[in-house]
Structures are given as structure tokens and as C-alpha cells.
Design an enzyme around this catalytic site. Structure first.
Site, PDB file in Angstrom:
ATOM      1  N   LYS A   1      52.494  54.084 -40.841  1.00  0.00           N
ATOM      2  CA  LYS A   1      53.532  54.733 -41.466  1.00  0.00           C
ATOM      3  C   LYS A   1      54.846  54.306 -40.705  1.00  0.00           C
ATOM      4  O   LYS A   1      54.961  54.555 -39.578  1.00  0.00           O
ATOM      5  CB  LYS A   1      53.670  56.377 -40.804  1.00  0.00           C
ATOM      6  CG  LYS A   1      55.004  57.150 -41.808  1.00  0.00           C
ATOM      7  CD  LYS A   1      55.737  58.153 -40.801  1.00  0.00           C
ATOM      8  CE  LYS A   1      56.708  58.080 -39.886  1.00  0.00           C
ATOM      9  NZ  LYS A   1      57.586  56.934 -40.762  1.00  0.00           N
TER      10      LYS A   1
ATOM     11  N   VAL B   1      60.079  61.577 -29.154  1.00  0.00           N
ATOM     12  CA  VAL B   1      58.828  61.662 -30.116  1.00  0.00           C
ATOM     13  C   VAL B   1      57.813  61.127 -30.279  1.00  0.00           C
ATOM     14  O   VAL B   1      56.598  62.461 -29.672  1.00  0.00           O
ATOM     15  CB  VAL B   1      59.216  61.275 -31.070  1.00  0.00           C
ATOM     16  CG1 VAL B   1      57.912  60.598 -32.569  1.00  0.00           C
ATOM     17  CG2 VAL B   1      60.359  61.164 -32.487  1.00  0.00           C
ATOM     18  N   GLY B   2      57.443  60.431 -28.965  1.00  0.00           N
ATOM     19  CA  GLY B   2      56.499  60.361 -28.006  1.00  0.00           C
ATOM     20  C   GLY B   2      55.378  61.552 -27.410  1.00  0.00           C
ATOM     21  O   GLY B   2      54.577  61.923 -27.510  1.00  0.00           O
TER      22      GLY B   2
ATOM     23  N   GLU C   1      68.290  55.160 -21.675  1.00  0.00           N
ATOM     24  CA  GLU C   1      67.654  54.125 -22.656  1.00  0.00           C
ATOM     25  C   GLU C   1      69.459  54.333 -23.632  1.00  0.00           C
ATOM     26  O   GLU C   1      69.785  55.273 -24.725  1.00  0.00           O
ATOM     27  CB  GLU C   1      66.724  54.046 -23.664  1.00  0.00           C
ATOM     28  CG  GLU C   1      66.806  53.086 -23.838  1.00  0.00           C
ATOM     29  CD  GLU C   1      64.959  53.695 -24.949  1.00  0.00           C
ATOM     30  OE1 GLU C   1      64.790  54.234 -25.115  1.00  0.00           O
ATOM     31  OE2 GLU C   1      64.806  51.680 -25.111  1.00  0.00           O
TER      32      GLU C   1
ATOM     33  N   GLY D   1      57.838  54.070 -29.966  1.00  0.00           N
ATOM     34  CA  GLY D   1      59.433  54.304 -30.528  1.00  0.00           C
ATOM     35  C   GLY D   1      59.855  54.839 -29.182  1.00  0.00           C
ATOM     36  O   GLY D   1      58.977  55.222 -28.753  1.00  0.00           O
ATOM     37  N   SER D   2      60.150  56.472 -29.928  1.00  0.00           N
ATOM     38  CA  SER D   2      61.479  57.122 -28.740  1.00  0.00           C
ATOM     39  C   SER D   2      60.546  58.056 -27.826  1.00  0.00           C
ATOM     40  O   SER D   2      59.322  58.391 -28.615  1.00  0.00           O
ATOM     41  CB  SER D   2      62.258  58.365 -29.007  1.00  0.00           C
ATOM     42  OG  SER D   2      61.752  59.040 -30.142  1.00  0.00           O
ATOM     43  N   ASN D   3      60.862  58.514 -26.237  1.00  0.00           N
ATOM     44  CA  ASN D   3      59.999  59.336 -25.763  1.00  0.00           C
ATOM     45  C   ASN D   3      60.098  60.406 -25.473  1.00  0.00           C
ATOM     46  O   ASN D   3      59.058  61.415 -25.999  1.00  0.00           O
ATOM     47  CB  ASN D   3      60.865  59.332 -24.392  1.00  0.00           C
ATOM     48  CG  ASN D   3      60.534  58.194 -23.534  1.00  0.00           C
ATOM     49  OD1 ASN D   3      60.813  57.167 -23.620  1.00  0.00           O
ATOM     50  ND2 ASN D   3      60.053  58.263 -22.390  1.00  0.00           N
TER      51      ASN D   3
ATOM     52  N   GLU E   1      53.717  53.820 -26.456  1.00  0.00           N
ATOM     53  CA  GLU E   1      54.524  53.636 -26.492  1.00  0.00           C
ATOM     54  C   GLU E   1      56.155  53.610 -26.239  1.00  0.00           C
ATOM     55  O   GLU E   1      56.718  53.658 -27.380  1.00  0.00           O
ATOM     56  CB  GLU E   1      54.793  51.864 -26.723  1.00  0.00           C
ATOM     57  CG  GLU E   1      53.178  51.002 -26.591  1.00  0.00           C
ATOM     58  CD  GLU E   1      52.903  50.512 -24.771  1.00  0.00           C
ATOM     59  OE1 GLU E   1      54.295  50.794 -24.383  1.00  0.00           O
ATOM     60  OE2 GLU E   1      51.786  50.650 -24.452  1.00  0.00           O
TER      61      GLU E   1
ATOM     62  N   CYS F   1      63.312  47.638 -26.840  1.00  0.00           N
ATOM     63  CA  CYS F   1      62.265  48.503 -25.951  1.00  0.00           C
ATOM     64  C   CYS F   1      62.814  47.771 -24.528  1.00  0.00           C
ATOM     65  O   CYS F   1      62.644  48.615 -23.421  1.00  0.00           O
ATOM     66  CB  CYS F   1      61.337  49.253 -26.249  1.00  0.00           C
ATOM     67  SG  CYS F   1      59.894  47.776 -26.575  1.00  0.00           S
TER      68      CYS F   1
HETATM   69  P1  NAP Z   1      61.291  56.959 -33.251  1.00  0.00           P
HETATM   70  O1  NAP Z   1      62.701  57.912 -33.772  1.00  0.00           O
HETATM   71  O2  NAP Z   1      60.696  57.486 -32.164  1.00  0.00           O
HETATM   72  O3  NAP Z   1      60.545  56.112 -34.671  1.00  0.00           O
HETATM   73  C1  NAP Z   1      59.671  56.557 -34.066  1.00  0.00           C
HETATM   74  C2  NAP Z   1      58.546  56.402 -35.420  1.00  0.00           C
HETATM   75  O4  NAP Z   1      58.340  57.658 -35.023  1.00  0.00           O
HETATM   76  C3  NAP Z   1      59.512  56.581 -37.125  1.00  0.00           C
HETATM   77  O5  NAP Z   1      58.599  55.880 -37.741  1.00  0.00           O
HETATM   78  C4  NAP Z   1      59.724  57.733 -37.358  1.00  0.00           C
HETATM   79  O6  NAP Z   1      60.471  57.958 -38.199  1.00  0.00           O
HETATM   80  C5  NAP Z   1      58.511  57.984 -36.002  1.00  0.00           C
HETATM   81  N1  NAP Z   1      58.664  59.500 -36.282  1.00  0.00           N
HETATM   82  C6  NAP Z   1      59.877  60.439 -35.710  1.00  0.00           C
HETATM   83  N2  NAP Z   1      60.261  62.026 -36.021  1.00  0.00           N
HETATM   84  C7  NAP Z   1      58.000  61.662 -35.329  1.00  0.00           C
HETATM   85  C8  NAP Z   1      57.211  62.903 -35.464  1.00  0.00           C
HETATM   86  N3  NAP Z   1      57.588  64.894 -35.262  1.00  0.00           N
HETATM   87  N4  NAP Z   1      56.313  62.740 -36.024  1.00  0.00           N
HETATM   88  C9  NAP Z   1      55.360  62.433 -35.942  1.00  0.00           C
HETATM   89  N5  NAP Z   1      56.128  60.445 -36.040  1.00  0.00           N
HETATM   90  C10 NAP Z   1      57.906  60.424 -35.804  1.00  0.00           C
HETATM   91  O7  NAP Z   1      62.043  55.744 -32.266  1.00  0.00           O
HETATM   92  P2  NAP Z   1      62.621  54.805 -33.193  1.00  0.00           P
HETATM   93  O8  NAP Z   1      64.450  55.326 -33.354  1.00  0.00           O
HETATM   94  O9  NAP Z   1      62.374  54.122 -34.564  1.00  0.00           O
HETATM   95  O10 NAP Z   1      62.442  53.214 -32.067  1.00  0.00           O
HETATM   96  C11 NAP Z   1      63.270  53.129 -31.000  1.00  0.00           C
HETATM   97  C12 NAP Z   1      63.020  53.616 -29.931  1.00  0.00           C
HETATM   98  O11 NAP Z   1      62.064  53.179 -29.938  1.00  0.00           O
HETATM   99  C13 NAP Z   1      63.443  53.150 -28.229  1.00  0.00           C
HETATM  100  O12 NAP Z   1      63.316  54.606 -28.028  1.00  0.00           O
HETATM  101  C14 NAP Z   1      62.868  51.974 -27.891  1.00  0.00           C
HETATM  102  O13 NAP Z   1      63.255  51.706 -26.413  1.00  0.00           O
HETATM  103  C15 NAP Z   1      61.118  52.661 -28.621  1.00  0.00           C
HETATM  104  N6  NAP Z   1      60.527  51.690 -28.247  1.00  0.00           N
HETATM  105  C16 NAP Z   1      59.883  51.069 -27.536  1.00  0.00           C
HETATM  106  C17 NAP Z   1      59.189  49.884 -27.916  1.00  0.00           C
HETATM  107  C18 NAP Z   1      57.288  50.267 -26.421  1.00  0.00           C
HETATM  108  O14 NAP Z   1      56.457  48.823 -26.489  1.00  0.00           O
HETATM  109  N7  NAP Z   1      57.256  50.444 -25.241  1.00  0.00           N
HETATM  110  C19 NAP Z   1      58.767  48.659 -28.557  1.00  0.00           C
HETATM  111  C20 NAP Z   1      60.018  49.236 -29.338  1.00  0.00           C
HETATM  112  C21 NAP Z   1      60.310  50.270 -29.446  1.00  0.00           C
HETATM  113  P3  NAP Z   1      61.533  58.419 -39.337  1.00  0.00           P
HETATM  114  O15 NAP Z   1      62.372  57.633 -38.544  1.00  0.00           O
HETATM  115  O16 NAP Z   1      61.302  57.668 -40.467  1.00  0.00           O
HETATM  116  O17 NAP Z   1      61.559  59.335 -39.388  1.00  0.00           O
END
Ligand code: NAP
Ligand code: MG
Length: 493
Positions: free
Chosen positions: A173, A230-231, A383, A226-228, A248, A282
Site C-alpha cells: 500500500k 502512525v507507526g 520533526e 512513515g510518521s511516528n 522506520e 526523514c
Molecule cells: P504517514 O502519514 O505516517 O503515512 C505513511 C503511510 O502509512 C501511508 O501510506 C499512509 O497512508 C499509511 N497510514 C496512515 N494511517 C495509517 C494507519 N492507521 N494504519 C496503517 N497505515 C496508515 O507518513 P507520511 O506523511 O506519508 O510520511 C512522512 C513521515 O515519514 C515523516 O515522519 C518521515 O520522517 C517519515 N519517513 C521516515 C523514513 C525512515 O526511513 N525513517 C523515511 C521516509 C519518511 P495514507 O497517507 O495514504 O493514508
């Protein structure tokens, strides 16, 4: 109108809901297509297909599985420019960075194809006569991959390629913002001739499709970036289900500049780390921890160079800083800048949304520098995920390390110094998963582990040989050829 569909059991298909949402080019504000909004039943269909496919795939010799990955690498190479342009159009990063990101997927495909002939286990002497002892890696089963928009192909490659070469099936996804790049990547898997059902793409929201993946008993592991926020949610739910989870998440990365540093080099590293991908990495450089003796000189150089950065559509080769992902991100960044002002930080550059000169329809934030920031301010702790960097003065390496380590994240750090002793001290004491010496906080290579300590992750790593640990179980195998029952720990004592 481009429609970004699902790919399930080897076929491109509509979502069961019949619903789509628009996909917007952040440089122009124009709609480039629409993406499927799938539901739980689409996830279930993908799981059935993946389970069937994996039953056969796990029996395919790993070097033969790797053959498909070599094809994926070749196809990615042929299509590098085209995919890079799609990537820039949907997420905004400048074209040179988009090319670099596709290159990362190419490198990962070749590297993981090589794992088809490695995936080493151990053979060890048994404590008993006429007995053989070894460990082998076996696939986990069906891998659920949930990825963010900021690296729409690189992160998906870090996860899907090791999953496949070790014998798993994949359900992916991608983020709602970046389905076009996801479709390009899946088309390549399709063209490489992978058996149907092995790679499935299910587009949709995190709350609908993402949560359904975490809940589904047929998905054996979740790999999330993704974000903390959601993680953490995923970790709690998956933990209750005893599901393997690799996370991550965010960063609050710092570059340390000591008084003996090559300042021009440090400025290069800081600008690239802070404003590349408009700060939406990130590993973005979000703090500069500088020795007070050279603070003024560093500030002057940074301000001068920042003023020369051209903002605009990333497809224009002369542009240095592209847009941020959407209007909501623009507002959030602006709110943080307001918080910084209220906290008493001094603005040296930027600090506003950019419009005019062709930028009015996209989502552009001016590269922003704060100084006289103290380590506990919100702008130094949280962040921001935009082109905003905070300068924090310190008096020593010890203090710099302490400031670096004072945040809840632990992804990446960099130090500029010519003193090898202090460089090694920093390498030992910086509490981050990645440390750069005489470079900024970005620039990971695919054959080393990628990830972080503390709130950045949960102990797993993407990339490098460490990635195999996410997608395999260890199996210990004992072969007794003595012809009699030999009891370990008993018959040899
Ligand atoms: P996000 O909002 O956490 O979304 C990441 C993914 O999770 C998206 O595909 C999102 O789907 C999905 N998601 C959202 N809610 C969910 C839930 N309840 N259950 C399961 N999956 C869910 O993050 P983002 O805004 O896309 O990305 C930015 C963040 O990613 C930043 O915090 C950044 O630091 C982090 N990041 C970390 C790394 C690393 O390797 N450490 C690398 C890149 C980015 P939808 O958005 O499509 O709804
Ligand atoms: Mg999101």
C-alpha cells in the site's frame, strides 16, 4: 485522465468501492489523475492471491528468484528517466534527486539479486558425534508493505526486493499522494514476469487499507515507513496480534560544525541536507549545532548561499528547491515557523510561503534559517518535515553531542571536523543509526543498514544485509547420522 488502479493476482483492477480521489501535482496544483480508494475486501483478495503464489515461490531456488530481480534492475535502468519524471510530477522533488532515487531502486535490485546466492546461515560443529548442525533462513510468508510519499520508489524497493528474494509474497500500500510512481514500479514487476499474485498493489487510505493489512491474519509481517504517530499505532495493534513489525519513522537530524571545520564544505552539506527534497526527508538536516567561535561566519555563508537557491517546478533543471507535498504541509510548516518566532528564535532567511513568479499555484515554502535556537525549543525538538533549519550554538564537542542526543529520534547525524580524534569520539557517542563524518545527514548507500535508534524505529533496519532479518525466520536444523538416539547435554556429559 490517468487512473491509478490496483494490481491483484496479476491483473490491474478497479477497487471494490468504485471510489477514487484526485492526485495533485504539487508544483502546479493541477490534477494529474485519480487513485483507487480500496476497502477491506480488496485487501482480502490480495491476501488470497499472495498466499497461493507464495506456496510455490518459496520452493523456487533463491538464485532463480534472483533472476527476476536482475530483470527488474534492467527494466528500471531502461526506464530511469521516465520514472524520474513521473516521480517529480507527483511528489515535487527536483529531477536530479528523482533520478537519484530511481538509481537507488536500481542499485537495490542488483544488490538483492546478489542475495539470491548468499542468504548465509551458519554451519557449526555439533556437540555430539555423527551429528550435523546448521541454521537456514526461511521466508516469513506474506509481507505487508506500507510506505510514505517522500521516497515513493526507493523505500518500496528497500522492502519489496529483499522480501521477494527471500521467498515471500508482497502486498503493497503506497501513500495516497504517490500512486503513479507505485504503478510504474509494479508494471516493471509485471514485465519482469513474476508469477501472478506474488506482488500485489492495493491503493487506498491508511485508515482503510493500511489498518486492514495490519489486522489481516493472512499477512504475516508489516514493514512500515512513515510518521511516528502512525507507526506507534501500528506497533500497538500488531504487537497485540504477535505480528512481526518493522518500523522506520521520523528524525530530527543534526549537523555538528566544530571550530576547525572546513566551513565551505559544511555549508554545502547543510544546504543539501536541509533544503534538498524541500526538507521532506526523514534524514533531513533540521538542526545545525555549531561551535560559538565560528557561528557568525557560518551564518553569513549560509544566508548568502540560501538567497541564491532557486525555487520552482522540479522538472526545470535549474531549480534547486521544489514544492512541498500539499497545502496542509505548507500550513504546518508555517505554523512551526510562527512557533519558532514566538519562542524567541531569530529568523535569518525565509519564514514565509512563496508565491508570485509562477509559484502561485503550487505549494512552495521559502528555505528558512533560524538562529539562536536553544536545544529545548519546539523547533529544535519536533520533526517539521519542511525546508526549515535551526542553528544552535555550543561551546564544545561534548555539549554538541549532548544536544544532538537530546531529541526523541535517532536517525542520522553528521559532524564536520578535521580532527580525527574528535571525529572518532563523535562516531562513538552520537546516538543515531547513521553517522556521517564531513558530510551532511543524507546520502545513505543501499548496502549498509538504514534506520535509527530511539523513537525512529523498533530495532529493525531496511537496506543492506540487515534487511534480510525482517523478511526471514531462522530455522535451526540438526541431522543425526549416528543411527541411535543421542541426547544433547546428557549423553555427552
Ligand atoms: P504517514 O502519514 O505516517 O503515512 C505513511 C503511510 O502509512 C501511508 O501510506 C499512509 O497512508 C499509511 N497510514 C496512515 N494511517 C495509517 C494507519 N492507521 N494504519 C496503517 N497505515 C496508515 O507518513 P507520511 O506523511 O506519508 O510520511 C512522512 C513521515 O515519514 C515523516 O515522519 C518521515 O520522517 C517519515 N519517513 C521516515 C523514513 C525512515 O526511513 N525513517 C523515511 C521516509 C519518511 P495514507 O497517507 O495514504 O493514508
Ligand atoms: Mg499521510
Amino acid at each position: 485522465m490517468n487512473q491509478y488502479l490496483n494490481f491483484i493476482d496479476g491483473k490491474w483492477c478497479e477497487p471494490s468501492t468504485g471510489r477514487y480521489v484526485p492526485v495533485i501535482n504539487p508544483a502546479t496544483g493541477e490534477q494529474m489523475g485519480e487513485v483507487a480508494q480500496s476497502a477491506k475486501t480488496d485487501v482480502s483478495r490480495a491476501v488470497e492471491a499472495a498466499k497461493q503464489a507464495q506456496k510455490q515461490w518459496r520452493l523456487v531456488p533463491a538464485p532463480e528468484r534472483a533472476g527476476y530481480l536482475y530483470k527488474v534492475a534492467e527494466l528500471l535502468k531502461q526506464r530511469k528517466e521516465q520514472i524520474a519524471r513521473v516521480l517529480t510530477s507527483e511528489m515535487g522533488k527536483v529531477i536530479s534527486e528523482a533520478r537519484g532515487e530511481v538509481q537507488e531502486a536500481i542499485d537495490m535490485a542488483y544488490y538483492m539479486a546478489g542475495e539470491g546466492r548468499r542468504q548465509f546461515g551458519d554451519t557449526v560443529p555439533s556437540e555430539l558425534r555423527n551429528k550435523f548442525a546448521m541454521s537456514v533462513r526461511v521466508p516469513v510468508g506474506v509481507a505487508g508493505l506500507i510506505t510514505p510519499w517522500n521516497f515513493p520508489i526507493a523505500i518500496a524497493s528497500w522492502k519489496s526486493l529483499p522480501a521477494l528474494v527471500t521467498g515471500n509474497a508482497v502486498i503493497w500500500k503506497p501513500a495516497t499522494e504517490t500512486p503513479a510512481t507505485a504503478c510504474e514500479f509494479v508494471k516493471i514487476y509485471e514485465e519482469a514476469g513474476l508469477p501472478k499474485g506474488l506482488v500485489n498493489l492495493v491503493n487506498g487510505s491508511g485508515s482503510e487499507v493500511g489498518e486492514a493489512m495490519v489486522e489481516h491474519p493472512g499477512i504475516d509481517l508489516i514493514s512500515f515507513t512513515g510518521s511516528n504517530e502512525v507507526g506507534r499505532k501500528i506497533n500497538e495493534r500488531a504487537g497485540g496480534l504477535l505480528k512481526r513489525t518493522s518500523l522506520e519513522m521520523g528524525g530530527k537530524n543534526a549537523v555538528i560544525v566544530l571550530e576547525d571545520a572546513d566551513l565551505n564544505l559544511a555549508v554545502d552539506g547543510i544546504l543539501w541536507g536541509a533544503f534538498g527534497t524541500s526538507g521532506q526527508r526523514c534524514t533531513a538536516t533540521s538542526r545545525v549545532i555549531v561551535h560559538q567561535d565560528i557561528k557568525k561566519e557560518l551564518e553569513d555563508k549560509l544566508v548568502k548561499r540560501t538567497a541564491a537557491l532557486k525555487s520552482g517546478n522540479g522538472l526545470d533543471e535549474t531549480v534547486a528547491v521544489g514544492p512541498v507535498i500539499h497545502a496542509a504541509a505548507l500550513r504546518r510548516i508555517d505554523e512551526y515557523v510562527e512557533i519558532g518566532r514566538k519562542e524567541g528564535a531569530k529568523l535569518l532567511a525565509g519564514g514565509h510561503v512563496q508565491s508570485g513568479g509562477g509559484l502561485e499555484n503550487g505549494f512552495y515554502y521559502a528555505p528558512t534559517i533560524f538562529t539562536d535556537v536553544t536545544p529545548q525549543m519546539a523547533i529544535a525538538q519536533e520533526e517539521i518535515f519542511g525546508p526549515v533549519v535551526s542553528i544552535i550554538p555550543v561551546r564544545s564537542l561534548e555539549e554538541a553531542v549532548e544536544v544532538n542526543n537530546s531529541v526523541e529520534f535517532g536517525l542520522s547525524s553528521g559532524i564536520f571536523t578535521k580532527d580525527v580524534n574528535r571525529a572518532f569520539e563523535a562516531m562513538r557517542d552520537l546516538d543515531t543509526g547513521i553517522v556521517y563524518v564531513n558530510a551532511g545527514t543524507t546520502g545513505a548507500e543501499i548496502h549498509l543498514p538504514f534506520g535509527g535508534t530511539k523513537g525512529t524505529g523498533n530495532g529493525h533496519r531496511d537496506s543492506g544485509p540487515a534487511a534480510l532479518d525482517v523478511y526471514t525466520e531462522w530455522k535451526a536444523v540438526y541431522v543425526d547420522f549416528s543411527g541411535k538416539l543421542q541426547r544433547a547435554q546428557i549423553d555427552n556429559n
